[in-house]
Design an enzyme around this catalytic site. Structure first.
Site, PDB file in Angstrom:
ATOM      1  N   GLY A   1       0.784  -1.247   0.000  1.00 13.55           N
ATOM      2  CA  GLY A   1       0.000   0.000   0.000  1.00 13.55           C
ATOM      3  C   GLY A   1       0.810   1.289   0.000  1.00 13.55           C
ATOM      4  O   GLY A   1       0.295   2.346   0.347  1.00 13.55           O
TER       5      GLY A   1
ATOM      6  N   ASP B   1       2.044   2.866  -2.640  1.00 20.28           N
ATOM      7  CA  ASP B   1       1.959   3.625  -3.893  1.00 20.28           C
ATOM      8  C   ASP B   1       1.737   5.109  -3.572  1.00 20.28           C
ATOM      9  O   ASP B   1       0.785   5.456  -2.873  1.00 20.28           O
ATOM     10  CB  ASP B   1       0.796   3.091  -4.739  1.00 20.28           C
ATOM     11  CG  ASP B   1       0.832   3.605  -6.162  1.00 20.28           C
ATOM     12  OD1 ASP B   1       1.126   2.813  -7.059  1.00 20.28           O
ATOM     13  OD2 ASP B   1       0.579   4.816  -6.369  1.00 20.28           O
TER      14      ASP B   1
ATOM     15  N   GLY C   1       5.904  -2.978   0.721  1.00 20.01           N
ATOM     16  CA  GLY C   1       5.541  -4.334   0.295  1.00 20.01           C
ATOM     17  C   GLY C   1       6.442  -4.808  -0.837  1.00 20.01           C
ATOM     18  O   GLY C   1       6.771  -4.058  -1.758  1.00 20.01           O
TER      19      GLY C   1
ATOM     20  N   HIS D   1       7.103  -3.098  -4.737  1.00 17.12           N
ATOM     21  CA  HIS D   1       8.487  -2.614  -4.759  1.00 17.12           C
ATOM     22  C   HIS D   1       9.326  -3.309  -5.833  1.00 17.12           C
ATOM     23  O   HIS D   1       9.962  -2.654  -6.658  1.00 17.12           O
ATOM     24  CB  HIS D   1       9.099  -2.854  -3.382  1.00 17.12           C
ATOM     25  CG  HIS D   1      10.464  -2.279  -3.189  1.00 17.12           C
ATOM     26  ND1 HIS D   1      10.725  -0.929  -3.247  1.00 17.12           N
ATOM     27  CD2 HIS D   1      11.658  -2.870  -2.919  1.00 17.12           C
ATOM     28  CE1 HIS D   1      12.011  -0.725  -3.025  1.00 17.12           C
ATOM     29  NE2 HIS D   1      12.606  -1.883  -2.827  1.00 17.12           N
TER      30      HIS D   1
ATOM     31  N   TYR E   1      15.136   0.095  -5.304  1.00 15.43           N
ATOM     32  CA  TYR E   1      16.540   0.459  -5.055  1.00 15.43           C
ATOM     33  C   TYR E   1      16.728   0.762  -3.572  1.00 15.43           C
ATOM     34  O   TYR E   1      15.783   1.119  -2.866  1.00 15.43           O
ATOM     35  CB  TYR E   1      16.966   1.694  -5.885  1.00 15.43           C
ATOM     36  CG  TYR E   1      16.645   2.981  -5.168  1.00 15.43           C
ATOM     37  CD1 TYR E   1      17.582   3.573  -4.324  1.00 15.43           C
ATOM     38  CD2 TYR E   1      15.398   3.568  -5.254  1.00 15.43           C
ATOM     39  CE1 TYR E   1      17.272   4.718  -3.606  1.00 15.43           C
ATOM     40  CE2 TYR E   1      15.075   4.699  -4.548  1.00 15.43           C
ATOM     41  CZ  TYR E   1      16.019   5.276  -3.714  1.00 15.43           C
ATOM     42  OH  TYR E   1      15.702   6.380  -2.985  1.00 15.43           O
TER      43      TYR E   1
ATOM     44  N   ILE F   1       1.424 -10.812  -9.090  1.00 12.96           N
ATOM     45  CA  ILE F   1       2.601 -11.580  -8.690  1.00 12.96           C
ATOM     46  C   ILE F   1       2.350 -12.146  -7.300  1.00 12.96           C
ATOM     47  O   ILE F   1       2.038 -11.403  -6.361  1.00 12.96           O
ATOM     48  CB  ILE F   1       3.876 -10.709  -8.726  1.00 12.96           C
ATOM     49  CG1 ILE F   1       4.161 -10.313 -10.177  1.00 12.96           C
ATOM     50  CG2 ILE F   1       5.079 -11.477  -8.180  1.00 12.96           C
ATOM     51  CD1 ILE F   1       4.342  -8.885 -10.372  1.00 12.96           C
TER      52      ILE F   1
ATOM     53  N   TYR G   1       8.405   5.898  -7.742  1.00 17.33           N
ATOM     54  CA  TYR G   1       8.067   7.215  -7.192  1.00 17.33           C
ATOM     55  C   TYR G   1       6.893   7.765  -8.003  1.00 17.33           C
ATOM     56  O   TYR G   1       6.971   8.832  -8.612  1.00 17.33           O
ATOM     57  CB  TYR G   1       9.274   8.164  -7.238  1.00 17.33           C
ATOM     58  CG  TYR G   1      10.338   7.827  -6.205  1.00 17.33           C
ATOM     59  CD1 TYR G   1      10.050   6.991  -5.129  1.00 17.33           C
ATOM     60  CD2 TYR G   1      11.626   8.356  -6.290  1.00 17.33           C
ATOM     61  CE1 TYR G   1      11.015   6.685  -4.187  1.00 17.33           C
ATOM     62  CE2 TYR G   1      12.594   8.052  -5.348  1.00 17.33           C
ATOM     63  CZ  TYR G   1      12.278   7.216  -4.296  1.00 17.33           C
ATOM     64  OH  TYR G   1      13.225   6.925  -3.347  1.00 17.33           O
TER      65      TYR G   1
END
Ligand code: FDA
Length: 506
Positions: free
Chosen positions: A90, A92, A157, A161, A167, A218, A451
């Protein structure tokens, strides 16, 4: 046309027919009539900007307790033409994992969080709902000399990610998280579970940086662990403009030529000085995969103006370094990394940029002047080079590899509810971003998918216009955008998996 409550009923009635074995799905379903609906919805809304009465709510949330719950949700949502939003941690930045302007269902994966580590083969299977802190903790429980290159915020998460690149502070040594993903399990648009072999190399390529949400759900990732020393060195030092921060940042820009073992983030922040005037303070936060002695000698030669001293440095385990980087005081039990909640009062907006040419001292001084007009903004400048420049721009969908000095994150944070505060902060953030145009990548002005920033181009929630997708797609993926489109066309030609910044099939 069917009314929405009817569609929801059809969807809910469909679900049990597609669940295998004895894994009842009714326990996984939350509708607004369920007393836990609101708390389940809110638990993984990490940006309070999207926790208002105006934020569209899902018709239902399916909190998958088993892989077949994911399959059933995809099959039934597709059959009944319901949009889904997939959520793992969550985080985002634009809330695309839990909001949409059309009727939708959240497929929540936070309960699918197992982590299986095999130190002999230096690999692990990690389910998408695991958070980074759990992954780091689980690795360290098994080995003191292994780690994984991923983000610095432990509550992120793994699902979102990794699928956006991932990164962290070992990027210069090891590259991105996706550079160490060696297999994955995914539920495709037909509800089938595929692995690397059965999904094909093109789809396996796409989900490693192209954003999973355009291609499937996924379920889990197989990752290759990396080696870390038993002790690493960290430091965090602050320098104000009066203490020469501009000269230090100027020298710091050459860090991309230094040893891969070194990562120093430069983090300009606006502060008040002794005379209560606004000034800029730059925080330098480092991870060095080596000891203090070697670090000091390296920095004496390369960034002497930083004036780093032995007492600034701490030698800790790699796991402790992940706590240090997220401001958890050293000495705190490492179980703190398992905390899934981040403070509830955070409202934020993020933007990103890539810098390819050294910024002169004169220009840095002008940047600080503009920066002082912002409110609640922190700049995070993350150095590239090292392993990043050895990997080709088309190896994964993430294209920002060789030729970059550093990435900027513009992170604006505020604590007050309401449109007035939010409009002001976002306007100031956009002005800062606009003022940086002369110093950053051009044609396209590049951005980092993780981002997420809807300012750089977006589609409506329910359709993916190719021309518009090309606008944001070229910024996130450069030349890889068209390959992502080709994969999308093969695996999801009817565009079931979509959001405001997804990949179109044409
Ligand atoms: P979330 O669940 O919101 O998902 C993000 C996106 O991925 C959505 O589009 C969602 O639909 C999709 N998705 C999620 N799970 C999926 C699945 N299983 N299958 C298919 N699609 C899926 N980044 C970074 O690289 N390094 C860093 O250090 C940080 N630090 C950081 C700190 C903080 C405080 C925040 C809020 C964010 C970051 N990030 C970051 C950005 C972070 O990597 C990015 O937001 C990730 O997408 C978050 O993944 P989650 O699963 O938490 O998000």
């Amino acid at each position: 046309p069917t009314s929405y409550p009817q569609v929801l009923e059809n969807f809910l009635n469909c679900l049990p027919n597609h669940v295998h074995g004895s894994n009842p799905i009714f326990e996984a379903i939350y509708t607004p009539s369920n007393s836990s609906f609101q708390s389940v919805l809110v638990a993984y809304i990490k940006n309070r900007r999207f926790l208002t009465s105006d934020t569209p709510k899902p018709l239902a949330i399916v909190v998958a307790l088993h892989e077949s719950h994911v399959q059933a949700t995809v099959i039934c949502a597709k059959f009944h033409s319901l949009q889904i939003r997939i959520r793992s941690g969550g985080h985002d930045f634009e809330g695309l994992s839990y909001r949409s302007d059309v009727p939708f269902v959240i497929l929540d994966l936070f309960n699918l969080r197992s982590i299986d580590i095999d130190i002999d083969s230096e690999t692990a299977w990690v389910q998408s709902g695991a958070i980074l802190g759990e992954l780091y903790y689980a690795i360290a429980k098994k080995s003191k000399v292994h780690g994984f290159p991923a983000g610095v915020c432990p509550s992120i998460g793994v699902g979102g990610h990794f699928s956006g690149g991932g990164y962290g502070n070992m990027m210069r040594k090891y590259g991105l998280s996706v550079d160490h993903v060696i297999d994955a399990k995914l539920v495709d648009v037909n509800g089938k579970i595929l692995n690397r072999k059965s999904m094909g190399e093109d789809l396996f390529w796409a989900i490693r940086g192209g954003g999973g949400a355009s291609f499937g759900v996924i379920l889990s990732w197989k990752i290759k662990l990396v080696r870390v020393p038993e002790k690493v060195t960290v430091f965090m030092v602050d320098r104000t403009l009066e203490e020469g921060a501009t000269d230090i940042v100027y020298q710091w820009q050459a860090i991309n030529k230094l040893d891969k073992e070194l990562f120093i983030r430069a983090q300009p922040e606006v502060r008040r000085n002794d005379k209560d005037e606004k000034t800029v303070r730059v925080r330098f936060i480092a991870l060095f995969l080596g000891n203090t002695k070697k670090l000091l000698s390296l920095l004496k030669k390369s960034i002497p103006k930083l004036g780093l001293k032995q007492e600034d440095c701490k030698e800790v385990s790699w796991l402790e370094s992940t706590m240090f980087w997220t401001n958890i005081p050293l000495g705190t039990p490492t179980e703190a990394l398992l905390n899934r909640s981040i403070p509830a009062e955070l409202f934020f907006k993020s933007k990103s940029d890539y810098v390819k040419k050294i910024i002169s001292k004169h220009d840095l001084e002008n940047i600080w002047k503009q920066f002082m007009k912002t409110e609640g903004m922190v700049l995070q400048w993350n150095p590239y080079g090292g392993r990043m420049k050895e990997i080709s721009a088309s190896e994964t969908p993430f294209p920002h590899r060789a030729g970059y000095l550093f990435k900027i994150q513009y992170f604006t944070l505020w604590f007050t509810q309401g449109t007035e505060a939010s409009d002001r902060h976002i306007r100031l953030a956009r002005e800062m971003y606009d003022s940086m145009a002369p110093h950053v990548s051009k044609n396209p002005r590049e951005a980092y998918l993780n981002y997420r920033d809807l300012d750089i181009g977006r589609n409506p929630s329910n359709e993916t216009n190719f021309q518009e997708a090309q606008v944001y797609g070229s910024k996130y993926f450069k030349g890889n955008f068209l390959k992502l489109v080709a994969v999308k066309k093969r695996v999801d030609p009817d565009n079931f998996f979509k959001n405001e910044q997804s990949i179109p099939p044409l």
